[in-house]
Design a protein around this motif. Structure first.
Motif, PDB file in Angstrom:
ATOM      1  N   ASP A 240      37.581  58.263  32.736  1.00  9.08           N
ATOM      2  CA  ASP A 240      38.893  58.342  33.388  1.00  9.08           C
ATOM      3  C   ASP A 240      38.797  58.243  34.907  1.00  9.08           C
ATOM      4  O   ASP A 240      39.654  57.655  35.564  1.00  9.08           O
ATOM      5  CB  ASP A 240      39.587  59.652  33.003  1.00  9.08           C
ATOM      6  N   TRP A 245      44.679  54.422  37.545  1.00 16.24           N
ATOM      7  CA  TRP A 245      45.797  54.684  36.646  1.00 16.24           C
ATOM      8  C   TRP A 245      47.102  54.270  37.307  1.00 16.24           C
ATOM      9  O   TRP A 245      47.253  54.338  38.525  1.00 16.24           O
ATOM     10  CB  TRP A 245      45.843  56.179  36.293  1.00 16.24           C
ATOM     11  N   ARG A 246      48.036  53.870  36.491  1.00 15.52           N
ATOM     12  CA  ARG A 246      49.360  53.530  36.993  1.00 15.52           C
ATOM     13  C   ARG A 246      50.140  54.815  37.268  1.00 15.52           C
ATOM     14  O   ARG A 246      49.783  55.889  36.800  1.00 15.52           O
ATOM     15  CB  ARG A 246      50.082  52.640  35.975  1.00 15.52           C
ATOM     16  N   THR A 247      51.211  54.699  38.033  1.00 13.04           N
ATOM     17  CA  THR A 247      51.989  55.883  38.397  1.00 13.04           C
ATOM     18  C   THR A 247      52.751  56.408  37.181  1.00 13.04           C
ATOM     19  O   THR A 247      52.949  55.698  36.184  1.00 13.04           O
ATOM     20  CB  THR A 247      52.993  55.559  39.506  1.00 13.04           C
ATOM     21  N   ALA A 248      53.184  57.658  37.289  1.00  9.79           N
ATOM     22  CA  ALA A 248      53.969  58.250  36.212  1.00  9.79           C
ATOM     23  C   ALA A 248      55.250  57.457  35.964  1.00  9.79           C
ATOM     24  O   ALA A 248      55.676  57.272  34.810  1.00  9.79           O
ATOM     25  CB  ALA A 248      54.299  59.701  36.544  1.00  9.79           C
ATOM     26  N   THR A 251      54.408  54.393  33.972  1.00  7.54           N
ATOM     27  CA  THR A 251      54.136  54.744  32.584  1.00  7.54           C
ATOM     28  C   THR A 251      55.431  54.998  31.831  1.00  7.54           C
ATOM     29  O   THR A 251      55.595  54.560  30.675  1.00  7.54           O
ATOM     30  CB  THR A 251      53.226  55.980  32.522  1.00  7.54           C
ATOM     31  N   ARG A 327      49.587  58.761  30.079  1.00  7.70           N
ATOM     32  CA  ARG A 327      49.234  57.921  31.218  1.00  7.70           C
ATOM     33  C   ARG A 327      48.952  56.502  30.742  1.00  7.70           C
ATOM     34  O   ARG A 327      48.729  56.272  29.551  1.00  7.70           O
ATOM     35  CB  ARG A 327      48.029  58.497  31.961  1.00  7.70           C
ATOM     36  N   SER A 328      48.926  55.581  31.681  1.00  5.99           N
ATOM     37  CA  SER A 328      48.707  54.170  31.324  1.00  5.99           C
ATOM     38  C   SER A 328      47.924  53.482  32.437  1.00  5.99           C
ATOM     39  O   SER A 328      47.895  53.937  33.581  1.00  5.99           O
ATOM     40  CB  SER A 328      50.043  53.461  31.096  1.00  5.99           C
ATOM     41  N   ARG A 329      47.295  52.391  32.064  1.00  8.43           N
ATOM     42  CA  ARG A 329      46.556  51.586  33.032  1.00  8.43           C
ATOM     43  C   ARG A 329      46.253  50.233  32.424  1.00  8.43           C
ATOM     44  O   ARG A 329      46.455  50.001  31.221  1.00  8.43           O
ATOM     45  CB  ARG A 329      45.239  52.280  33.427  1.00  8.43           C
TER      46      ARG A 329
END
Length: 390
Positions: A240, A245-248, A251, A327-329
């Motif tokens: 991780d 990571w993309r922002t909240a 997401t 979360r997302s990415r």
């Protein structure tokens, strides 16, 4: 070429087979064929892929040619290769593309390759075996006319041929079905002919559309099923802390683009297992006559088929929910390399787009390795005279 020589009796030694790799990209077919094969010639016109090839194969200066296949002639190709591998541009055959077929600008590169085979054949040094790899849409493009044209081209140069439809998901956690047309100048050994799990319905239908004179040259190649895959998408992910990571808000936007059905499935996976890992693409769908952008998430332990960043394709994303939240990415370049079966030592281009261009336009290495071990190696060995043992 024997993998299990007798410990007591001397065996004949076979010369190392040679191959040409056309549209070589980052050299994934070469990696799949392995150290038992010698690359006599390779080419690609794309500078990003060419740099990746040179970065990973120190001997590239001796055999790699960067440039348009149409600007090559038979004199560029040394000797007589045991195999010619051609992963010609697939966009015109893609089910997601314009279906221009063999007349399309990109797939016409195939004929640039084929004119070289014809020239070599005229000189009596055509490759003994040919593998043509492409998307499954090749089987149905223009109602099957393009596949028939390919078979006709092979027959006209004296080859017998057959095909296999292999999904890389058998080997790596990525859904990537491809067609492998395997052609030979020799009479196929009986041990290599028979039933196979890779004789799909689409392949049987494509064969059924061939005229009698081409069907007579068809070979149903026997290729066994590999052992069950023991990896899932989640097992190939980077730590991780090593990814962005993309922002909240991003997401939540992705979550909002999922259909109610996909959202329920995702939440059910999280509730059942405590952790949900989904691979997602954004797609345009028509709902009630209106075109809307949807995020479609798969939860079967597989990534979707990797794509190149160009041509308007969206980057594949990961949506993860566990004790740490939601979360997302984006899929990282190294993860894409793992999904193609590339070793950790494979040198990727420095830019993410460059790395994804190389990986998303390649052939899965373990698929080539399985094809080589169970079909290409024995096919070549059957047609090669051994060197007398001392």
């Amino acid at each position: 070429m024997s993998r299990n020589p007798s410990p007591t009796l001397p065996r004949p030694t076979f010369p190392r087979p040679t191959f040409y790799e056309f549209f070589a990209g980052g050299g994934m077919a070469r990696l799949g064929l392995g150290e038992a094969w010698d690359c006599a010639f390779a080419n690609d016109f794309d500078p990003v892929k060419a740099r990746a090839y040179r970065a990973n194969f120190p001997d590239a200066a001796a055999h790699f040619h960067e440039g348009d296949v149409w600007k090559l002639d038979a004199a560029h190709l040394p000797g007589q290769a045991d195999l010619a591998w051609a992963s010609s541009p697939c966009q015109d055959f893609s089910l997601a593309g314009a279906r221009a077929g063999l007349a399309g600008g990109r797939s016409s590169a195939f004929f640039g390759f084929w004119r070289l085979v014809q020239a070599l054949n005229a000189e009596g040094r055509a490759p003994r075996t040919i593998v043509i790899e492409n998307v499954v849409g090749l089987l149905t493009s223009h109602g099957g006319a393009d596949f028939q044209a390919l078979c006709q081209a092979l027959a006209d140069e004296g080859y017998r041929f057959g095909a296999l439809e292999i999904d890389a998901a058998r080997f790596v956690p990525q859904s990537r079905p491809r067609v492998f047309v395997v052609a030979t100048k020799a009479e196929p050994p009986p041990s290599l002919v028979g039933e196979s799990p890779f004789h799909s319905r689409a392949l049987a239908e494509a064969h059924g559309r061939l005229p009698a004179e081409l069907a007579a040259r068809w070979v149903w190649w026997r290729l066994p099923a590999p052992p069950a895959r023991n990896t899932e998408l989640s097992s190939l992910l980077e730590d991780d802390g090593a990814v962005v990571w993309r922002t909240a808000a991003q997401t939540q936007l992705l979550l909002g683009q999922m259909s109610p059905l996909h959202r329920r499935r995702f939440e059910a996976e999280r509730a059942a297992k405590g952790r949900a890992v989904g691979a997602a693409y954004r797609r345009i769908r028509t709902e009630n006559g209106v075109r809307v952008q949807r995020a479609e998430v798969r939860l079967d332990g597989l990534a979707g088929c990797l794509r190149t960043p160009g041509g308007g394709s969206s980057r594949q994303m990961l949506l993860i929910a566990d004790a740490g939240g939601l979360r997302s990415r984006l899929v990282s370049p190294r993860e894409a390399a793992r999904l193609m079966g590339l070793p950790e030592t494979y040198a990727l281009p420095a830019s993410a787009n460059g790395a994804l261009h190389v990986t998303g336009d390649g052939v899965a290495v373990p698929v080539v390795a399985w094809l080589a071990e169970n079909l290409l190696d024995p096919l070549v060995e059957a047609g090669v005279q051994p060197i007398a043992a001392e």
